[in-house]
Each structure stands twice: as C-alpha cells, then as structure tokens.
Design a protein around this motif. Structure first.
Motif, PDB file in Angstrom:
ATOM      1  N   GLU A   1       0.823  -1.222   0.000  1.00 46.17           N
ATOM      2  CA  GLU A   1       0.000   0.000   0.000  1.00 46.17           C
ATOM      3  C   GLU A   1       0.853   1.266   0.000  1.00 46.17           C
ATOM      4  N   GLU A   2       1.889   1.272   0.825  1.00 45.73           N
ATOM      5  CA  GLU A   2       2.730   2.468   0.955  1.00 45.73           C
ATOM      6  C   GLU A   2       3.736   2.576  -0.186  1.00 45.73           C
ATOM      7  N   GLY A   3       4.082   1.414  -0.768  1.00 41.99           N
ATOM      8  CA  GLY A   3       5.189   1.354  -1.722  1.00 41.99           C
ATOM      9  C   GLY A   3       6.472   1.189  -0.926  1.00 41.99           C
ATOM     10  N   ALA A   4       7.077   0.005  -0.992  1.00 37.59           N
ATOM     11  CA  ALA A   4       8.263  -0.276  -0.183  1.00 37.59           C
ATOM     12  C   ALA A   4       9.456   0.533  -0.685  1.00 37.59           C
ATOM     13  N   PRO A   5      10.378   0.887   0.212  1.00 34.72           N
ATOM     14  CA  PRO A   5      11.636   1.502  -0.247  1.00 34.72           C
ATOM     15  C   PRO A   5      12.362   0.558  -1.201  1.00 34.72           C
ATOM     16  N   GLU A   6      13.298   1.121  -1.935  1.00 35.62           N
ATOM     17  CA  GLU A   6      14.060   0.345  -2.914  1.00 35.62           C
ATOM     18  C   GLU A   6      14.752  -0.862  -2.271  1.00 35.62           C
ATOM     19  N   ARG A   7      15.231  -0.674  -1.021  1.00 35.58           N
ATOM     20  CA  ARG A   7      15.919  -1.768  -0.308  1.00 35.58           C
ATOM     21  C   ARG A   7      15.157  -2.058   0.978  1.00 35.58           C
ATOM     22  N   THR A   8      14.572  -3.242   1.051  1.00 35.07           N
ATOM     23  CA  THR A   8      13.768  -3.651   2.200  1.00 35.07           C
ATOM     24  C   THR A   8      14.266  -5.002   2.696  1.00 35.07           C
ATOM     25  N   VAL A   9      14.510  -5.087   3.991  1.00 34.34           N
ATOM     26  CA  VAL A   9      15.104  -6.293   4.594  1.00 34.34           C
ATOM     27  C   VAL A   9      14.135  -6.882   5.618  1.00 34.34           C
ATOM     28  N   PHE A  10      13.758  -8.134   5.436  1.00 33.46           N
ATOM     29  CA  PHE A  10      12.997  -8.846   6.468  1.00 33.46           C
ATOM     30  C   PHE A  10      13.997  -9.424   7.454  1.00 33.46           C
ATOM     31  N   HIS A  11      14.118  -8.745   8.610  1.00 33.10           N
ATOM     32  CA  HIS A  11      15.060  -9.194   9.643  1.00 33.10           C
ATOM     33  C   HIS A  11      14.496 -10.440  10.313  1.00 33.10           C
ATOM     34  N   CYS A  12      15.390 -11.358  10.688  1.00 38.29           N
ATOM     35  CA  CYS A  12      14.983 -12.606  11.332  1.00 38.29           C
ATOM     36  C   CYS A  12      13.787 -13.180  10.581  1.00 38.29           C
ATOM     37  N   TYR A  13      13.991 -13.429   9.298  1.00 39.17           N
ATOM     38  CA  TYR A  13      12.917 -13.910   8.424  1.00 39.17           C
ATOM     39  C   TYR A  13      12.190 -15.062   9.113  1.00 39.17           C
ATOM     40  N   SER A  14      10.856 -14.952   9.157  1.00 39.92           N
ATOM     41  CA  SER A  14      10.086 -15.954   9.910  1.00 39.92           C
ATOM     42  C   SER A  14       8.947 -16.549   9.095  1.00 39.92           C
ATOM     43  N   GLY A  15       8.929 -16.236   7.796  1.00 40.74           N
ATOM     44  CA  GLY A  15       7.864 -16.775   6.947  1.00 40.74           C
ATOM     45  C   GLY A  15       8.201 -18.167   6.432  1.00 40.74           C
ATOM     46  N   ASP A  16       7.305 -18.709   5.621  1.00 39.95           N
ATOM     47  CA  ASP A  16       7.539 -20.027   5.018  1.00 39.95           C
ATOM     48  C   ASP A  16       8.024 -19.851   3.582  1.00 39.95           C
ATOM     49  N   ALA A  17       8.097 -20.966   2.862  1.00 40.19           N
ATOM     50  CA  ALA A  17       8.603 -20.931   1.484  1.00 40.19           C
ATOM     51  C   ALA A  17       7.681 -20.120   0.578  1.00 40.19           C
ATOM     52  N   GLU A  18       6.384 -20.233   0.809  1.00 39.89           N
ATOM     53  CA  GLU A  18       5.402 -19.506  -0.012  1.00 39.89           C
ATOM     54  C   GLU A  18       5.611 -17.993   0.142  1.00 39.89           C
ATOM     55  N   MET A  19       5.820 -17.557   1.385  1.00 39.43           N
ATOM     56  CA  MET A  19       6.062 -16.128   1.619  1.00 39.43           C
ATOM     57  C   MET A  19       7.412 -15.707   1.027  1.00 39.43           C
ATOM     58  N   ALA A  20       8.383 -16.608   1.066  1.00 44.13           N
ATOM     59  CA  ALA A  20       9.699 -16.287   0.484  1.00 44.13           C
ATOM     60  C   ALA A  20       9.560 -15.992  -1.008  1.00 44.13           C
TER      61      ALA A  20
END
Length: 289
Positions: free
Chosen positions: A178-197
């Motif tokens: 909705e906001e439009g992510a910045p050019e570089r966005t980092v999911f710290h301590c990635y906690s999603g599954d393969a589908e989210m990846a």
C-alpha cells in the motif's frame, strides 16, 4: 557462571569475511571493542547495529559514527509504539514504567527518528513493522501508524528499511504494498515459510536469516531458505537473542555468525565460501555501504 550462561566458544574462522546484518551490541555483555574484535577474529568484519527506541537509536548512530565497521539502523520497534501512545505500566521495556503520551508523543518520537535517519552513518530505518505476539487490538493502530511513518522516512532519506514481522505476515506485506516499499527492504529474522519467500523474492525484498534457522523445529525456515534467491539472502545474529544450535539458550553475539552461515550453506547445498561471498555482497548492497 553456569554452562547455560557461559558464552559459546569461538567457531572456526570464515575464509571470506561477512557482515552481521542485525545485532544489538547495547544489549550484549562486554565492551563494543571486545565484541567487534571477537567477531573480526572469526571473519565477521562488519555489523549493523539496530535501535529499538529513541535512546537505542541515538546510541546506534553514535556508535556507527565512532567505529568504521559499524553501521546503524534507527527506529521505534513495533512494540515501542503502543508503549509511547498508551503507556507501559509494567515497565516491560528498558525505559521502565511510563505514562502514555498519546499520538503527540508518537509524533515527537518519530520526528527524532527522522532526524537520526538523515545522518550519513545511519544506513537504515528499522527495526519497524508489526508484532502481534504481545499486542492487543488497542496497540495495533499505534503499531500500524508508526510502521507507515517509518516507511515514509526511509524513502525520503533513501535508506534501507528493516522489517520486524512477528505473527503478522499478511498485514506487513499488505502495508508495504500500500505504501510502496523503499528500494531496499530487509525482512530481519525472516520468519515466513517458502510460499512467503516467493512473495518476498518477487518484490525484491531481502531475507535475513538468524540462528533459529538451525533449530530442530524450523523446517519451514529452511524450506524458505531453499527457495529464496541467493542474491537476496543475508545472515544475522539478532544478538543477544536466537543463539544458533547447539548453543541455543546461551548468549548470542556477532562472533557466532559462522555457525549460522555454515548451516545455511548446508541447506543450500553450496560451499561455505560461496555462501559467504554472496552474503557479503548482498549486505553491502542492502545497506548501501
């Protein structure tokens, strides 16, 4: 000191130096100098020091200005926003018990994050995002308002955005879209599954894996690491938390990055040097140093 509290031993040094993409030196025992020297001795030559509140963000910016191999990220942690707005009677955070200051107090705090985000040694705005683990419905509005403001700050200053996402995957991804992510966005301590990846990969979001990728029950994380494009993978400690196996429960620190990196290389079926080279490149690109 019991064996449970003793710091784990130094791992075998990496041949290719890497960065710890997310650490909290201010919550670890010992001096910054010692922590950095210990890390460098095993090939962890750079760290991203992450702020979670005003004081911690100011400290991160000062520390990055003082040490060449420290980069700063500044933010109000998702759990900090409701405390600022509604108060923290239990004193759960490091600030101790405090009264709620309402939306005005949140605006003031965000203005200070905005000021810090302009500094050259501050490479990122984070950790921000959503955390539904401890947050009741009344806190969610404050979290969301804070998250949207951090996205705007990161974009305006051209900085990376570091996401904290706990039990809030769908809402985090929706708000970024909705906001439009910045050019570089980092999911710290990635906690999603393969589908989210796969969703993150399609959007070009970096996925930073912590010591919990080594935990026995973390097969969904390893599955995610298998499908994440190598050029979007980072490694972090989130120290003093999430110490990798076999040292789970003992204090974590940047010098333990090699343990997690080797486990990640094994999951990917590539050599540790190839993994380290990719991660080293990716972290520099993600944080613009």
């Amino acid at each position: 000191m019991s064996a449970k509290q003793a710091p784990p031993p130094l791992p075998e040094p990496l041949r290719v130096p890497v960065a710890d993409a997310h650490t909290h030196l201010d919550m670890q025992d010992g001096t910054v100098e010692d922590g950095l020297a210990k890390a460098a001795s095993v090939g962890v030559t750079t760290v991203v020091q992450v702020g979670c509140d005003i004081k911690g963000s100011q400290w991160a910016a000062e520390t990055a200005a003082a040490y060449e191999n420290v980069h700063a990220a500044v933010a109000l942690h998702p759990n900090e926003a409701p405390r600022i707005v509604h108060g923290d009677p239990d004193g759960w955070s490091r600030q101790g018990a405090r009264e709620g200051g309402g939306d005005t107090a949140l605006d003031d705090a965000l203005a200070e994050i905005d000021r810090l985000a302009a500094l050259e040694r501050v490479r990122a705005v984070g950790e921000t995002g959503l955390d539904y683990f401890r947050t009741g419905p009344e806190g969610m509005a404050a979290q969301e308002r804070s998250f949207r403001a951090h996205i705007e700050i990161a974009k305006r200053h051209g900085k990376a955005l570091v996401i904290h996402d706990r039990e809030a995957h769908a809402d985090v991804l929706r708000i970024l879209a909705e906001e439009g992510a910045p050019e570089r966005t980092v999911f710290h301590c990635y906690s999603g599954d393969a589908e989210m990846a796969e969703v993150c990969a399609a959007a070009g979001y970096y996925m930073s894996f912590a010591g919990n990728v080594t935990f026995k029950n973390a097969q969904p994380l390893r599955d995610a690491l298998t499908v994440a494009p190598l050029e979007l993978v980072l490694v972090e400690t989130d120290a003093p938390f999430l110490t990798p196996a076999p040292y789970r429960g003992r204090p974590n620190a940047p010098y333990l990055i090699p343990v997690t990196l080797r486990a990640m290389a094994e999951v990917r079926g590539i050599g540790e040097d190839a993994m380290a080279e990719a991660i080293s490149r990716n972290t520099a690109r993600a944080f613009g140093y």
